[in-house]
Design an enzyme around this catalytic site. Sequence first.
Site, PDB file in Angstrom:
ATOM      1  N   SER A   1       3.294  -0.917   7.474  1.00 35.83           N
ATOM      2  CA  SER A   1       3.157   0.523   7.249  1.00 35.83           C
ATOM      3  C   SER A   1       4.513   1.071   6.769  1.00 35.83           C
ATOM      4  O   SER A   1       5.048   0.583   5.783  1.00 35.83           O
ATOM      5  CB  SER A   1       2.667   1.200   8.533  1.00 35.83           C
ATOM      6  OG  SER A   1       2.233   2.509   8.302  1.00 35.83           O
TER       7      SER A   1
ATOM      8  N   ASP B   1      -8.217  -0.159   5.177  1.00 36.68           N
ATOM      9  CA  ASP B   1      -7.071   0.607   5.666  1.00 36.68           C
ATOM     10  C   ASP B   1      -7.146   2.019   5.073  1.00 36.68           C
ATOM     11  O   ASP B   1      -7.073   2.191   3.856  1.00 36.68           O
ATOM     12  CB  ASP B   1      -5.775  -0.090   5.235  1.00 36.68           C
ATOM     13  CG  ASP B   1      -4.525   0.527   5.848  1.00 36.68           C
ATOM     14  OD1 ASP B   1      -4.557   1.716   6.206  1.00 36.68           O
ATOM     15  OD2 ASP B   1      -3.523  -0.202   5.951  1.00 36.68           O
TER      16      ASP B   1
ATOM     17  N   HIS C   1      -6.013  -0.532   9.394  1.00 35.42           N
ATOM     18  CA  HIS C   1      -4.563  -0.460   9.226  1.00 35.42           C
ATOM     19  C   HIS C   1      -3.776  -1.215  10.289  1.00 35.42           C
ATOM     20  O   HIS C   1      -2.716  -1.769  10.007  1.00 35.42           O
ATOM     21  CB  HIS C   1      -4.144   1.020   9.241  1.00 35.42           C
ATOM     22  CG  HIS C   1      -2.678   1.259   9.060  1.00 35.42           C
ATOM     23  ND1 HIS C   1      -2.017   0.973   7.882  1.00 35.42           N
ATOM     24  CD2 HIS C   1      -1.727   1.742   9.909  1.00 35.42           C
ATOM     25  CE1 HIS C   1      -0.737   1.281   8.002  1.00 35.42           C
ATOM     26  NE2 HIS C   1      -0.530   1.750   9.231  1.00 35.42           N
TER      27      HIS C   1
END
Length: 262
Positions: free
Chosen positions: A52, A208, A236
């Site tokens: 991320s 995601d 995610h």
Amino acid sequence: MEVQEEALHQRGAGKSTPHACLDQNTTWDLIDDIEKLRQHLEIPEWQVFGGSWGSTLALAYSLAHPDKVTGLVLRGIFLLRKKEIDWFYEGGAAAIYPDAWESFRDLIPENERSCFVDAYSKRLNSDDKETQYAAARAWTKWEMMTAHLLPNEENIKRGEDDIFSLAFARIENHYFLNKGFFPSDSFLLDNIDNIRHINATIVQGRYDVCCPMMSAWDLHKAWPEADFKVVADAGHSANEPGIAAELVAANEKLKNLIKNGR
């Protein structure tokens, strides 16, 4: 910056103090912190792992210090481009999570909804602590409610923790408002040639919502030499079984490459 239990807590986050502080808090400050830690621990070179926002920082650090990185494992790719911010914070992801979006949206008056990142910045930096906390909870819950393919109640509850949420929301918003402190929108993609020689694996959940696959795909197209793993039944979070398995496999592969002197 504090180093505790072999973990680096980035400026303003976790156990680093001052808590949720935005002063002298840029991508380049964080890269300097990571490099100072490497030097302090006398590690000649190391593998870099990030998911991320961590994938953004891992790429940026590697671009700044390509000779210090033996390998890269990246998950849930986020390149901090305008279209990615707009997707998640300006209404795109609301098409998939309209129920979760309402709480995020409704904190902001209609006349300020032309840019939610700006509107939240105003509240997260308010002189009133309760205003800060309310905005932080809404911002954090929105992300926690969308981070897994299937709802994860334990993760969602993290958004109710004012201390955690304030640092999480303020720092994210600060970086997004300042476009990652990068000189251009496509800075990371434009400079892939500088790290093309590094062994890398990209792991991406097909579903995601926070960091949609378009970014991983763009990175894959710019860097076809990197292994590209799409997990068909994942969102995610790194804790989803399929993603966790691919991350373990990627680390094992890099370990074996180093062991074999490659």
